[in-house]
Design an enzyme around this catalytic site. Sequence first.
Site, PDB file in Angstrom:
ATOM      1  N   SER A  85      -1.830  10.265  -6.036  1.00  0.00           N
ATOM      2  CA  SER A  85      -1.946   9.257  -4.981  1.00  0.00           C
ATOM      3  C   SER A  85      -0.647   9.155  -4.197  1.00  0.00           C
ATOM      4  CB  SER A  85      -2.240   7.919  -5.645  1.00  0.00           C
ATOM      5  OG  SER A  85      -2.049   6.867  -4.742  1.00  0.00           O
ATOM      6  N   TYR A  99      -0.372   1.149 -12.524  1.00  0.00           N
ATOM      7  CA  TYR A  99      -1.271   2.170 -11.971  1.00  0.00           C
ATOM      8  C   TYR A  99      -0.456   3.279 -11.310  1.00  0.00           C
ATOM      9  CZ  TYR A  99      -3.814   4.493  -8.250  1.00  0.00           C
ATOM     10  OH  TYR A  99      -4.294   5.453  -7.397  1.00  0.00           O
ATOM     11  N   LYS A 159       0.283   7.563 -12.272  1.00  0.00           N
ATOM     12  CA  LYS A 159       0.145   8.756 -11.425  1.00  0.00           C
ATOM     13  C   LYS A 159       1.443   9.576 -11.472  1.00  0.00           C
ATOM     14  CE  LYS A 159      -4.081   8.132 -10.197  1.00  0.00           C
ATOM     15  NZ  LYS A 159      -5.107   8.982 -10.794  1.00  0.00           N
TER      16      LYS A 159
HETATM   17  C1  UD1 Z   1      -3.541   1.662  -2.809  1.00  0.00           C
HETATM   18  C2  UD1 Z   1      -2.657   2.878  -2.931  1.00  0.00           C
HETATM   19  C3  UD1 Z   1      -3.487   4.095  -3.127  1.00  0.00           C
HETATM   20  C4  UD1 Z   1      -4.376   3.889  -4.320  1.00  0.00           C
HETATM   21  C5  UD1 Z   1      -5.271   2.692  -4.080  1.00  0.00           C
HETATM   22  C6  UD1 Z   1      -6.112   2.442  -5.297  1.00  0.00           C
HETATM   23  C7  UD1 Z   1      -0.577   2.738  -1.664  1.00  0.00           C
HETATM   24  C8  UD1 Z   1       0.102   2.999  -0.373  1.00  0.00           C
HETATM   25  N1  UD1 Z   1      -1.869   3.076  -1.719  1.00  0.00           N
HETATM   26  O1  UD1 Z   1      -4.216   1.777  -1.620  1.00  0.00           O
HETATM   27  O2  UD1 Z   1      -2.674   5.211  -3.334  1.00  0.00           O
HETATM   28  O3  UD1 Z   1      -5.137   5.021  -4.585  1.00  0.00           O
HETATM   29  O4  UD1 Z   1      -4.452   1.552  -3.871  1.00  0.00           O
HETATM   30  O5  UD1 Z   1      -6.896   1.297  -5.146  1.00  0.00           O
HETATM   31  O6  UD1 Z   1       0.005   2.265  -2.614  1.00  0.00           O
HETATM   32  N2  UD1 Z   1      -6.472  -5.017   2.789  1.00  0.00           N
HETATM   33  C9  UD1 Z   1      -6.789  -6.222   3.387  1.00  0.00           C
HETATM   34  N3  UD1 Z   1      -7.817  -6.957   2.865  1.00  0.00           N
HETATM   35  C10 UD1 Z   1      -8.536  -6.540   1.779  1.00  0.00           C
HETATM   36  C11 UD1 Z   1      -8.210  -5.302   1.182  1.00  0.00           C
HETATM   37  C12 UD1 Z   1      -7.165  -4.560   1.703  1.00  0.00           C
HETATM   38  O7  UD1 Z   1      -6.157  -6.616   4.345  1.00  0.00           O
HETATM   39  O8  UD1 Z   1      -9.450  -7.270   1.340  1.00  0.00           O
HETATM   40  C13 UD1 Z   1      -5.390  -4.212   3.354  1.00  0.00           C
HETATM   41  C14 UD1 Z   1      -4.257  -3.927   2.389  1.00  0.00           C
HETATM   42  O9  UD1 Z   1      -3.292  -4.937   2.447  1.00  0.00           O
HETATM   43  C15 UD1 Z   1      -3.762  -2.585   2.897  1.00  0.00           C
HETATM   44  C16 UD1 Z   1      -4.991  -1.916   3.487  1.00  0.00           C
HETATM   45  O10 UD1 Z   1      -5.929  -2.950   3.687  1.00  0.00           O
HETATM   46  O11 UD1 Z   1      -2.856  -2.774   3.935  1.00  0.00           O
HETATM   47  C17 UD1 Z   1      -5.603  -0.887   2.558  1.00  0.00           C
HETATM   48  O12 UD1 Z   1      -5.759  -1.482   1.283  1.00  0.00           O
HETATM   49  P1  UD1 Z   1      -6.582  -0.769   0.125  1.00  0.00           P
HETATM   50  O13 UD1 Z   1      -7.866  -0.265   0.655  1.00  0.00           O
HETATM   51  O14 UD1 Z   1      -6.611  -1.713  -1.029  1.00  0.00           O
HETATM   52  O15 UD1 Z   1      -5.726   0.504  -0.225  1.00  0.00           O
HETATM   53  P2  UD1 Z   1      -4.149   0.630  -0.541  1.00  0.00           P
HETATM   54  O16 UD1 Z   1      -3.635  -0.607  -1.131  1.00  0.00           O
HETATM   55  O17 UD1 Z   1      -3.492   1.196   0.648  1.00  0.00           O
END
Ligand code: UD1
Length: 336
Positions: free
Chosen positions: A124, A149, A153
Amino acid sequence: MNILVTGGVGFIGSHTVVELHNSGYTPIIVDNLSNSNEGVLKGLKKITGKDFRLYKADCNDRQALEEVFRENKIEGVIHFAASKAVGESVEKPLFYYQNNVGSLMVLLELMKKYDCGSLIFSSSCTVYGQPDQLPVTEATPKKPAESPYGNTKQICEEIIEDITKTQKSVRAVALRYFNPIGAHPTGYIGELPLGTPSNLVPFMIQSAAGVRGPLTVFGDDYDTQDGTCIRDYIHVVDLAKAHVASMEYLAKNPEQTFDIFNLGTGRGNSVLEIVETFKKVSGAPLEYIIGPRRAGDVEKIFANVAKSKDLLGWQTELSLEESLTDAWNWQLRLGS
Ligand code: UD1
């Protein structure tokens, strides 16, 4: 060629099973169904016309996994099976180390015993933490992990690299995924986490379908164009194809013992861009509220994918619009 796909019923695993099948490989699926369900096999059958055998087993269960190796001549392994909820890993660190690191060790032991030489490992972009420079290349230094987590990795990559240095019979590729989203264009398979999704796109489509309440955007005070975090969102079918390209890369480069590739589009999009693009392609109403930042989120990250393009001969083909359209169609099919 029989390829063992651990976690083959899961989101990325199931799409990779389709692509392996399309390229002439025989996927052998192992999954403990801890975050997936058997119904996925029906979707796989609709897409490929094939009944895939599922071994319902946990990769930490050495005996059960050994049975799979005994019954099938496994020539390559793609290891997806792992837990991936960042927040949960903070609550249950030992479970994460046992589940993610323990299962890899069982697998490596069996690969040695059964003379299976090729491993593709799901890593990841979380290993980079918040990088000092963007986009990140595979040479960008890793940062101390923000969560158990993320640490699993990093540890797994290191274990694999160590093994491939000394145990020449095993060669491996670690694939650093950015943010996989979307679903199969047929709508027959997609992402269906059990319980409330913690990732953005699954939550957003369920919210738009009325299954969940409004989406909370985690923070709008980041140093980005609209204040929300930036990620590199990649269509899961593009991602799945990279696993086939990686198998072929190992086959064509017998001198290559261990390599790492970024899998992303090379583009960054903010959370609000995802929301707006989704609204545009789906026409669905989506309510969202701005909430506080989520602990452990990095501000921005996106990939440099030159190495994957040069060495794997792979690059993404599908757009963000296609990813979100496919995710929505999948949700609509689920709801119907
Ligand atoms: C993270 C990890 C990724 C991992 C994944 C596993 C990083 C950069 N990425 O992904 O490698 O495989 O977790 O789950 O560490 N968001 C909202 N509202 C929500 C959900 C998410 O605003 O309800 C935002 C988050 O703050 C983020 C973006 O959407 O900015 C993506 O979030 P998400 O889909 O959870 O993935 P990552 O956190 O990027």
